[in-house]
Scaffold this motif. Structure first.
Motif, short mmCIF file in Angstrom:
data_model
loop_
_atom_site.label_atom_id
_atom_site.label_comp_id
_atom_site.label_asym_id
_atom_site.label_seq_id
_atom_site.Cartn_x
_atom_site.Cartn_y
_atom_site.Cartn_z
N TYR A 126 0.85 -1.18 0.00
CA TYR A 126 0.00 0.00 0.00
C TYR A 126 0.89 1.23 0.00
CZ TYR A 126 -3.66 -3.26 1.37
OH TYR A 126 -4.54 -4.31 1.42
N ALA A 127 0.70 2.08 -0.99
CA ALA A 127 1.52 3.29 -1.09
C ALA A 127 1.31 4.18 0.13
CB ALA A 127 1.17 4.06 -2.36
N GLU A 128 0.07 4.27 0.60
CA GLU A 128 -0.26 5.17 1.70
C GLU A 128 -1.43 4.60 2.47
OE1 GLU A 128 -0.36 7.35 4.44
OE2 GLU A 128 1.03 8.30 3.03
N ALA A 129 -1.32 4.54 3.78
CA ALA A 129 -2.41 4.03 4.60
C ALA A 129 -3.34 5.13 5.08
CB ALA A 129 -1.84 3.28 5.80
N GLY A 130 -2.90 6.39 4.99
CA GLY A 130 -3.71 7.48 5.51
C GLY A 130 -3.60 7.58 7.03
N SER A 131 -4.07 8.67 7.58
CA SER A 131 -3.99 8.86 9.02
C SER A 131 -4.83 7.86 9.78
CB SER A 131 -4.41 10.30 9.37
OG SER A 131 -3.53 11.23 8.79
N ARG A 219 -20.31 7.92 13.42
CA ARG A 219 -20.94 9.25 13.57
C ARG A 219 -20.02 10.20 14.32
NH1 ARG A 219 -26.33 7.89 16.49
NH2 ARG A 219 -25.29 5.93 17.01
N PRO A 220 -18.83 10.49 13.77
CA PRO A 220 -17.88 11.35 14.48
C PRO A 220 -18.38 12.78 14.63
CG PRO A 220 -17.16 11.00 12.23
CD PRO A 220 -18.32 10.08 12.45
N GLU A 221 -19.34 13.18 13.79
CA GLU A 221 -19.86 14.55 13.86
C GLU A 221 -20.77 14.78 15.06
OE1 GLU A 221 -23.02 12.16 11.89
OE2 GLU A 221 -20.83 12.24 11.82
N LEU A 261 -9.43 13.74 14.42
CA LEU A 261 -8.31 14.43 13.78
C LEU A 261 -7.69 13.59 12.67
CD1 LEU A 261 -6.69 16.09 16.91
CD2 LEU A 261 -7.92 17.24 15.05
N ALA A 262 -7.66 12.28 12.86
CA ALA A 262 -7.15 11.40 11.79
C ALA A 262 -8.06 11.49 10.56
CB ALA A 262 -7.05 9.96 12.28
N LEU A 263 -9.37 11.46 10.78
CA LEU A 263 -10.31 11.62 9.67
C LEU A 263 -10.10 12.96 8.98
CD1 LEU A 263 -13.62 10.27 11.26
CD2 LEU A 263 -12.25 9.14 9.49
N LEU A 267 -9.17 13.88 5.09
CA LEU A 267 -10.09 14.69 4.29
C LEU A 267 -9.42 15.92 3.71
CD1 LEU A 267 -13.31 14.48 6.50
CD2 LEU A 267 -13.01 13.52 4.20
N LEU A 268 -8.34 16.38 4.32
CA LEU A 268 -7.62 17.54 3.79
C LEU A 268 -7.03 17.26 2.41
CD1 LEU A 268 -5.87 18.76 7.06
CD2 LEU A 268 -7.46 20.10 5.66
N GLY A 269 -6.95 15.98 2.03
CA GLY A 269 -6.48 15.64 0.70
C GLY A 269 -7.47 15.97 -0.39
N ASP A 270 -8.71 16.28 -0.02
CA ASP A 270 -9.73 16.66 -1.00
C ASP A 270 -9.77 18.18 -1.11
OD1 ASP A 270 -11.96 17.20 -2.51
OD2 ASP A 270 -13.28 15.78 -1.46
N PRO A 271 -9.25 18.75 -2.21
CA PRO A 271 -9.17 20.22 -2.32
C PRO A 271 -10.52 20.89 -2.44
CG PRO A 271 -8.54 19.19 -4.39
CD PRO A 271 -8.71 18.07 -3.40
N THR A 272 -11.59 20.13 -2.69
CA THR A 272 -12.91 20.74 -2.83
C THR A 272 -13.57 21.00 -1.47
OG1 THR A 272 -14.12 18.64 -2.94
CG2 THR A 272 -13.20 19.49 -5.00
N LEU A 273 -13.00 20.46 -0.40
CA LEU A 273 -13.61 20.63 0.92
C LEU A 273 -12.95 21.79 1.66
CD1 LEU A 273 -13.83 16.91 2.15
CD2 LEU A 273 -15.71 18.36 1.35
N THR A 274 -13.78 22.71 2.15
CA THR A 274 -13.25 23.79 2.97
C THR A 274 -12.95 23.27 4.37
OG1 THR A 274 -15.41 24.49 3.79
CG2 THR A 274 -14.67 25.44 1.68
N LEU A 275 -12.18 24.03 5.12
CA LEU A 275 -11.86 23.62 6.48
C LEU A 275 -13.13 23.58 7.33
CD1 LEU A 275 -9.51 22.76 8.22
CD2 LEU A 275 -9.19 25.16 8.90
N ASP A 276 -14.04 24.51 7.11
CA ASP A 276 -15.31 24.49 7.85
C ASP A 276 -16.12 23.24 7.52
OD1 ASP A 276 -14.95 26.82 9.29
OD2 ASP A 276 -15.93 28.09 7.79
N ALA A 277 -16.11 22.83 6.25
CA ALA A 277 -16.86 21.63 5.85
C ALA A 277 -16.26 20.38 6.49
CB ALA A 277 -16.86 21.50 4.33
N ILE A 278 -14.94 20.32 6.52
CA ILE A 278 -14.27 19.18 7.16
C ILE A 278 -14.58 19.17 8.65
CG2 ILE A 278 -12.03 18.17 7.74
CD1 ILE A 278 -11.01 19.22 5.04
N ALA A 279 -14.52 20.35 9.27
CA ALA A 279 -14.82 20.45 10.70
C ALA A 279 -16.21 19.91 11.00
CB ALA A 279 -14.68 21.89 11.16
#
Length: 330
Positions: A126-131, A219-221, A261-263, A267-279
């Motif tokens: 696996y090239a990358e496992a992600g956080s 349901r982390p939100e 925080l790992a999630l 998610l920061l790898g998706d440039p279409t998501l704003t920081l508020d949307a990720i939060a």
């Protein structure tokens, strides 16, 4: 859903690379491909993996999980000097830097110095496992060896056979088989070596803790509290806190914070998501609140992490057909 399940549901798991390596002694290969996690399953013959302070001799039926991205060496037990080096981008070269991919290529997913060599090893990485994936991979040693017989040989045999043929949808089939073998290997290793810091990896048998983990993971939100999780699990607040710490190795809300925080980091790898949307997705009231917690946990801001993820990667070996031994594939 536990982190092990989440790891292999993660999109980056689709980048697993696989091939059948066939070798004749003497042989040794230096691996410096930077993969996050590599699976090796010995089909016949023997091989030795040297990573970290200990060498591991593998025999038919043995499975090894090698935690990256540090370089390591694989070869026969003779300790012969390396005849090849695998670099990022699947660039296969001789120790003095000459291209080697044509000489060792035996087809799309077969590679080695002899197509009929007595040593045959299935390699997948696996090239990358992600956080999220690092919840699991960071617990593993440099090399986790699962002896023959500890996991069902069926999926390994299927993976071996699939690597020897070509057909429609093969990359999807290989991805799923690699996931199954890797999950089974992690389960077996964790059952035999329960990690002190993350005991959940060996399996959570407490039903109340299982309910709490599933709620946090899916349901982390939600604005979870220990009392709210306890009500969901039908136990007392104090009872859940004690049972959770015993099963998972840390308090519920500390675990939840790490998970969120790992999630967010992935998610920061998706440039279409704003920081508020990720939060909002991971349970923080605002992008500012997420940024503060993120910087405290990782030592840099979400913006800095996003810049790092978007930085261009040096395309080593670009344009070459992937020939190498353990690396990544789409």
């Amino acid at each position: 859903m536990d982190p092990l399940s989440q790891l292999f549901a993660h999109p980056r798991a689709e980048r697993a690379f696989s091939l059948l390596m066939t070798m004749r002694s003497p042989w040794t290969v230096d691996i410096a491909d930077g993969s996050a996690l590599t699976l090796m399953a010995v089909i016949r013959g023997r091989c030795r993996v040297a990573a970290g302070p200990v060498d591991h001799d593998l025999r038919p039926g043995d499975v090894a999980l090698i935690r990256g991205p540090r370089p390591y060496r694989v070869g026969d037990p003779t300790g012969h000097p390396p005849l090849a080096r695998i670099e990022p981008g699947q660039r296969c070269i001789t120790p003095d830097g000459r291209p080697l991919h044509v000489a060792f290529a035996r087809g799309l997913r077969r590679w080695g110095n002899d197509p009929d060599g007595p040593d045959a090893v299935v390699v997948a990485s696996y090239a990358e496992a992600g956080s999220v994936g690092r919840f699991v991979t960071d617990v593993l040693p440099d090399v986790a060896v699962v002896p023959a017989g500890r996991i069902d040989a069926g999926p390994v045999d299927l993976l071996h056979r699939e690597l020897q043929r070509d057909g429609l949808g093969q990359s999807v089939v290989l991805d799923r088989l690699i996931d199954v073998v890797t999950i089974e290997a992690i389960r077996a290793w964790a059952a035999d070596h329960p990690p002190a810091g993350e005991p959940w990896l060996a399996g959570v048998t407490d039903p109340a803790v299982t309910v709490a983990l599933d709620a946090m993971h899916t349901r982390p939100e939600t604005a979870w509290t220990v009392a709210g999780l306890a009500r969901l699990a039908a136990v007392s607040r104090a009872g859940l806190a004690a049972r959770f710490r015993r099963s998972v190795g840390q308090p519920p809300l500390r675990y939840l914070a790490r998970w969120r925080l790992a999630l967010a980091r992935d998610l920061l790898g998706d440039p279409t998501l704003t920081l508020d949307a990720i939060a909002a997705r991971v349970g923080y009231s605002s992008g500012f609140a997420l940024s503060t917690a993120f910087s405290r946990e990782y030592g840099h801001s979400p913006r800095a992490h996003r810049r790092r993820m978007a930085a261009p990667v040096d395309p080593v070996g670009a344009g070459q057909r992937p020939p190498a031994t353990n690396t990544q594939n789409g």
